[in-house]
Write an enzyme that holds these catalytic residues in place. Structure first.
Site, PDB file in Angstrom:
ATOM      1  N   HIS A   1      34.339  33.134  53.695  1.00  0.00           N
ATOM      2  CA  HIS A   1      35.306  33.155  54.802  1.00  0.00           C
ATOM      3  C   HIS A   1      35.432  34.536  55.439  1.00  0.00           C
ATOM      4  O   HIS A   1      35.949  34.661  56.546  1.00  0.00           O
ATOM      5  CB  HIS A   1      36.678  32.629  54.359  1.00  0.00           C
ATOM      6  CG  HIS A   1      37.535  33.593  53.611  1.00  0.00           C
ATOM      7  ND1 HIS A   1      37.662  33.583  52.240  1.00  0.00           N
ATOM      8  CD2 HIS A   1      38.332  34.621  54.028  1.00  0.00           C
ATOM      9  CE1 HIS A   1      38.507  34.523  51.860  1.00  0.00           C
ATOM     10  NE2 HIS A   1      38.920  35.177  52.926  1.00  0.00           N
ATOM     11  N   ASP A  25      33.070  29.696  48.336  1.00  0.00           N
ATOM     12  CA  ASP A  25      33.530  30.849  49.114  1.00  0.00           C
ATOM     13  C   ASP A  25      32.821  32.135  48.687  1.00  0.00           C
ATOM     14  O   ASP A  25      33.448  33.163  48.418  1.00  0.00           O
ATOM     15  CB  ASP A  25      35.052  31.022  49.004  1.00  0.00           C
ATOM     16  CG  ASP A  25      35.623  31.875  50.137  1.00  0.00           C
ATOM     17  OD1 ASP A  25      34.919  32.055  51.155  1.00  0.00           O
ATOM     18  OD2 ASP A  25      36.748  32.383  49.987  1.00  0.00           O
ATOM     19  N   SER A  29      40.067  40.050  50.303  1.00  0.00           N
ATOM     20  CA  SER A  29      39.090  38.980  50.093  1.00  0.00           C
ATOM     21  C   SER A  29      37.675  39.534  49.976  1.00  0.00           C
ATOM     22  O   SER A  29      37.237  40.330  50.807  1.00  0.00           O
ATOM     23  CB  SER A  29      39.137  37.989  51.259  1.00  0.00           C
ATOM     24  OG  SER A  29      40.346  37.282  51.266  1.00  0.00           O
TER      25      SER A  29
END
Length: 212
Positions: free
Chosen positions: A59, A94, A170
């Site tokens: 992402h 992810d 992230s």
């Protein structure tokens, strides 16, 4: 039984001795944790190979084939932005693999821990680049526990963390004090002191699938 490490990772230097010193761990690991810049924002990443391979979140890179990788090659140099080539992604887990050709042989990579589930209650650290509006708090270190080593959310297994993580973290690593990676930050819950990381076994599966 534990799976064998990918051949490229076997060739890395021996593990450093365990240390309960967050400052020493940060000094060792931070250079190998670049920031990722895309058209949509920022994220974190970590170097897994002296050939310039990075892991980050799917992402974070989205559908882009090239990303900016912000790195400092030595303490005396200013940060520079290098071109990263997105080689592979796994949207379900992810995970994304990025190659930065200009990083080959320039920085010491981090090591993945043996592919064994960590224990709930282990002390861990997270390093990343959280954003605060227009400001990016580069190379932010937080400490916490593995609150649950096998938390299932929406059909996917994660490490649940008490270490503070925020947008921009992230793709950054979750580390033991011996500088081994045991996960990759991926989600922040709408609760205080609850974050989630892609477990190490998923990282190994992804790398093995990509022939690394």
């Amino acid at each position: 039984a534990a799976r064998a490490r990918p051949a490229e990772l076997k060739a890395l230097p021996p593990d450093p001795p365990p240390r309960e010193d967050a400052a020493a761990l940060f000094a060792l690991a931070a250079p190998a944790i670049p920031m990722i810049r895309t058209q949509d924002g920022i994220g974190s990443s970590f170097l897994i190979s002296a050939t310039g391979l990075l892991l980050t979140n799917h992402h974070v890179v989205g559908d882009e084939t090239e990303v900016g990788v912000v790195v400092r090659l030595s303490p005396k140099e200013a940060e520079r932005t290098l071109k990263g080539l997105v080689l592979a992604t796994d949207a379900h887990r992810d995970i994304a693999l990025v190659l930065v050709p200009e990083l080959q042989g320039k920085l010491a990579p981090l090591r993945l821990a043996p592919p064994v589930l960590p224990r709930t209650g282990e002390r861990v650290l997270a390093i990343g680049h959280p954003g605060m509006g227009a400001m990016v708090l580069t190379h932010t270190l937080t400490e916490g526990l593995i609150s649950n080593a096998a938390r299932r959310v929406a059909g996917q297994d994660y490490l649940q963390l008490s270490a503070a993580v925020n947008p921009g973290n992230s793709g950054g690593p979750v580390l033991r004090y011996n500088a081994q990676i045991i996960g990759m930050v991926t989600l922040k819950a709408e609760l205080e002191n609850v974050g989630f990381a892609v477990p190490l076994t998923d990282l190994y599966d992804f790398l093995t699938h990509e022939g690394i």
